[in-house]
Structure formats: structure tokens, C-alpha cells
Enzyme design. Structure first.
Site, mmCIF file in Angstrom:
data_model
loop_
_atom_site.group_PDB
_atom_site.id
_atom_site.type_symbol
_atom_site.label_atom_id
_atom_site.label_comp_id
_atom_site.label_asym_id
_atom_site.label_seq_id
_atom_site.Cartn_x
_atom_site.Cartn_y
_atom_site.Cartn_z
ATOM 1 N N ASP A 52 -3.312 71.068 -83.800
ATOM 2 C CA ASP A 52 -2.015 71.070 -84.451
ATOM 3 C C ASP A 52 -2.287 71.985 -85.646
ATOM 4 O O ASP A 52 -3.274 71.911 -86.505
ATOM 5 C CB ASP A 52 -1.974 69.591 -84.828
ATOM 6 N N ASP A 80 4.345 81.007 -87.472
ATOM 7 C CA ASP A 80 5.241 81.698 -86.117
ATOM 8 C C ASP A 80 5.423 80.556 -85.075
ATOM 9 O O ASP A 80 4.772 80.463 -83.948
ATOM 10 C CB ASP A 80 4.065 82.806 -85.579
#
Length: 266
Positions: free
Chosen positions: A137, A155
Site C-alpha cells: 500500500d 500516479d
């Protein structure tokens, strides 16, 4: 008989692309990934039925995401990428000779492996010893990081309410991220469609959220042919001077010094 791929751009608007060939498909824990050959765009990466990037113009999105921030920074040595599983963002970051460490964190190992196998233009980036690829994560890894970064790049998918990336566009996340920037650091994020109609959904709200955290925020956009709209990004910093637009002469000088092979877009 022709086969077509249909994509829903917004409610009431669908667009069809002639499908020449299905190159490969995969189902990960999180999403469906397809690599197809579309007549208008060539080889195309699709995630959950939506165009992610295409052979004909992926450079527009990735160069616009990466190079304004890295050129604005006087000497970017450490870069953090949240997301970016296809490897194109890391590819553009690692073109900068000053970069000594690039940490890329994507949660989907299957997508990363799929892109490693099918996108040869990013092979050198994945093999670069400066790249630290972490499957995890992006928020959790950044929170635990002990070293600061000169540039942080997000992104990620758009922040759809209830979606997996929503928490990475909040005031709380940006406050934590700001604390991970080195003095004079720059943050940049993709910010979704930025055209005359769609900008209200993601691009403008992200700008407002960033302005609640950073003293200086610069918004910019560029048309991306395969996205059928203008696409937007935001740069943010504690220094207004760092994220102020460069003159064409300044851009040319920094490109010549830092990227002697040049870019396609800038």
C-alpha cells in the site's frame, strides 16, 4: 465481422474502438488487465475495461507527470512513486541522471508482472539498480519511510468515493505526505480529466484540497488523444518559486543539461 471495444466516457457517452487483436488478459486480486491492439491507438493497456495507456501517446501522460517536477527541482536525488505499476513513470524518472534512489510502490503484483512481461520499453527501468520496487500500500509505505524525498509522485486512479484510492487524495494524506518531503521538495499528482466539462469532478477538487495543505500549488493540463480530453496534474511545494512556471528558455536549458536525449512532449 469487425470487433469493437466499447468504453463509457461519461453517463450518456460511449465510444467504440475497432479491436484488431487481443494480445493477453489477466485477472488480479484487484482488477482485470487486458493488452489489446486497437486500430486508432496500437498496443493498449486496459484496466477494468478502461484505457490506461496506449502505444501512440502514453509518453504525453508520463512525461507531463514526471518532468515538470523533476526539472523544477534543482537537484532531484530521491523520488517516491505511489502507483505507476506499468513502469512508465519510473522509466521517465530514471532518465534523470541526478536520481540516486527511486522507490515505486504499487499494490497489485499481478499488474506489475503483466507489464514487465508485455511492455519492453520499460524493461530497463525495472532492471535499473536505482529502482526499489515494493508491492504494498503506497500510503502505508510512505508513512513508515524514515528518509525524506526530493520529489513525490502519485500516479493513481481517480479518487472515486468509496474506491481504493480515495484516501490518497485527502487533506490528511497530503499533510502526512508533506512531512515526507525534504526541504525544497516537490509533490506532483495526476488529477484526472481537466477539460471544459469534466474538470469539476476531480481536477478542481484536488486543487482545492492541496491548497488547504501546501502554500504553493500549480495546476497544468495537456490534451491526451486516447483519453479523449485534456488531462490534468498538480504540483505542490512549500516554495512558490519552485513550482512557478519556467520560461521556455529555462525549460530548454534544463532539458539540455539533464536530459540530453530530450523528450517527445516538452
Amino acid at each position: 465481422m469487425s470487433k469493437w471495444v466499447e468504453e463509457e466516457i461519461e453517463t450518456g457517452l460511449r465510444v467504440g474502438y475497432r479491436l484488431k487483436k487481443i494480445l493477453d488478459s489477466s485477472q488480479s486480486e484487484f482488477q482485470t488487465v487486458d493488452l489489446v491492439d486497437l486500430e486508432p491507438f496500437g498496443r493498449t493497456l486496459m484496466i477494468d475495461g478502461l484505457i490506461q495507456s496506449t502505444q501512440c501517446d502514453e509518453f504525453v501522460y508520463h512525461e507531463a507527470l514526471v518532468h515538470p517536477a523533476l526539472l523544477a527541482h534543482p537537484n532531484p536525488r530521491s523520488v517516491y512513486i505511489g502507483g505507476g505499476g506499468e513502469g512508465s513513470t519510473a522509466r521517465e524518472v530514471l532518465r534523470h541522471k541526478s536520481v540516486e534512489r527511486c522507490v515505486m510502490v504499487d499494490i497489485d503484483a499481478d499488474v506489475v508482472t503483466f507489464c514487465k512481461d508485455h511492455l519492453p520499453e520499460n524493461a530497463a527501468a525495472f532492471a535499473d539498480p536505482r529502482l526499489e520496487l515494493i508491492i504494498d500500500d503506497a500510503k502505508a509505505v510512505l508513512e513508515k519511510e524514515q528518509n525524506g524525498f526530493d520529489v513525490i509522485i502519485m500516479d493513481l486512479d481517480d479518487p472515486l468515493e468509496g474506491g481504493p484510492c480515495y484516501q490518497l487524495y485527502t487533506t490528511e494524506f497530503y499533510e502526512m505526505l508533506r512531512s515526507k518531503l525534504n526541504p525544497g521538495g516537490i509533490f506532483v499528482t495526476q488529477a484526472g480529466a481537466a477539460g471544459i466539462k469534466q474538470h469539476r469532478l476531480v481536477w478542481s477538487p484536488i486543487n482545492s484540497t492541496l491548497r488547504a495543505v501546501f502554500p504553493a500549488v500549480t495546476a497544468y493540463k495537456h490534451a491526451v488523444y486516447s483519453f479523449l480530453d485534456e488531462w490534468g496534474w498538480h504540483m505542490a511545494s512549500d516554495s512558490a518559486e519552485l513550482v512557478a512556471p519556467l520560461t521556455p528558455a529555462e525549460v530548454d536549458a534544463r532539458l539540455k543539461e539533464r536530459l540530453p536525449r530530450g523528450t517527445t512532449l516538452l
